[in-house]
Motif scaffolding. Structure first.
Motif, PDB file in Angstrom:
ATOM      1  N   ARG A  59       0.854  -1.191   0.000  1.00  0.00           N
ATOM      2  CA  ARG A  59       0.000   0.000   0.000  1.00  0.00           C
ATOM      3  C   ARG A  59       0.892   1.244   0.000  1.00  0.00           C
TER       4      ARG A  59
ATOM      5  N   CYS B  67       1.434   5.234   1.273  1.00  0.00           N
ATOM      6  CA  CYS B  67       1.073   6.291   2.220  1.00  0.00           C
ATOM      7  C   CYS B  67       0.626   7.513   1.425  1.00  0.00           C
TER       8      CYS B  67
ATOM      9  N   PRO C  62       0.753  -3.337   4.435  1.00  0.00           N
ATOM     10  CA  PRO C  62      -0.352  -2.742   5.196  1.00  0.00           C
ATOM     11  C   PRO C  62      -0.157  -2.780   6.707  1.00  0.00           C
TER      12      PRO C  62
ATOM     13  N   LEU D 114       1.284   0.390   8.159  1.00  0.00           N
ATOM     14  CA  LEU D 114       0.548   1.626   7.899  1.00  0.00           C
ATOM     15  C   LEU D 114      -0.747   1.657   8.704  1.00  0.00           C
ATOM     16  N   LEU D 115      -1.294   2.838   8.872  1.00  0.00           N
ATOM     17  CA  LEU D 115      -2.602   3.008   9.499  1.00  0.00           C
ATOM     18  C   LEU D 115      -3.632   3.169   8.388  1.00  0.00           C
ATOM     19  N   ARG D 116      -4.714   2.428   8.457  1.00  0.00           N
ATOM     20  CA  ARG D 116      -5.781   2.540   7.452  1.00  0.00           C
ATOM     21  C   ARG D 116      -6.896   3.419   7.994  1.00  0.00           C
TER      22      ARG D 116
ATOM     23  N   ASP E 164      -9.270   2.716  11.380  1.00  0.00           N
ATOM     24  CA  ASP E 164      -9.762   1.381  11.731  1.00  0.00           C
ATOM     25  C   ASP E 164      -9.543   1.127  13.218  1.00  0.00           C
TER      26      ASP E 164
ATOM     27  N   LYS F  23     -12.234  -3.756  10.599  1.00  0.00           N
ATOM     28  CA  LYS F  23     -11.788  -2.977   9.449  1.00  0.00           C
ATOM     29  C   LYS F  23     -13.013  -2.230   8.951  1.00  0.00           C
TER      30      LYS F  23
ATOM     31  N   TYR G 202      -4.219   4.960   3.361  1.00  0.00           N
ATOM     32  CA  TYR G 202      -3.187   4.542   4.296  1.00  0.00           C
ATOM     33  C   TYR G 202      -2.232   5.687   4.573  1.00  0.00           C
TER      34      TYR G 202
ATOM     35  N   ASN H 170       2.566   5.138  10.237  1.00  0.00           N
ATOM     36  CA  ASN H 170       2.298   5.149  11.672  1.00  0.00           C
ATOM     37  C   ASN H 170       3.409   5.952  12.365  1.00  0.00           C
TER      38      ASN H 170
END
Length: 101
Positions: free
Chosen positions: A4, A6, A15, A18-20, A31, A51, A58, A61
């Motif tokens: 994914r 950013c 993923p 990363l923060l979704r 999420d 989720k 994304y 973090n």
């Protein structure tokens, strides 16, 4: 392995690093699966709990990158196909505080 991007840095990552987030009622919502690791490695720990449905984006973090997210409102609206998005200005501070608790 899925990759994914950013939306702030355009860096490509797995993923889990990363923060979704999604958009709900014009607001940016992360999420519920987010649990910060105590060693600040940027990797979430714990079980995935939820989720959020819908088109998601994304972001890294990292509190410094999260502080830039409110300034990316136009890009987020474009990629997630939404209008009238509200992002709190203190987003990076909120995540930084949660990361150390």
């Amino acid at each position: 392995m899925s990759i994914r991007t950013c939306l702030v840095t355009s860096k490509k990552e797995e993923p889990k690093k990363l923060l979704r987030f999604t958009i709900r009622e014009g607001k940016l919502v992360f999420d519920d699966e987010i649990v910060f690791s105590p060693d600040s490695s940027g990797v979430r720990t714990g079980k995935k709990t939820k989720k959020n449905p819908g088109r998601g984006g994304y972001v890294m973090n990292d509190p410094e990158i999260l502080k830039k997210l409110p300034h990316m409102r136009g890009k987020i609206q474009y990629y997630l196909k939404v209008k009238n998005l509200k992002i709190p200005e203190n987003l990076g501070n909120i995540f930084d505080r949660n990361k150390h608790n």
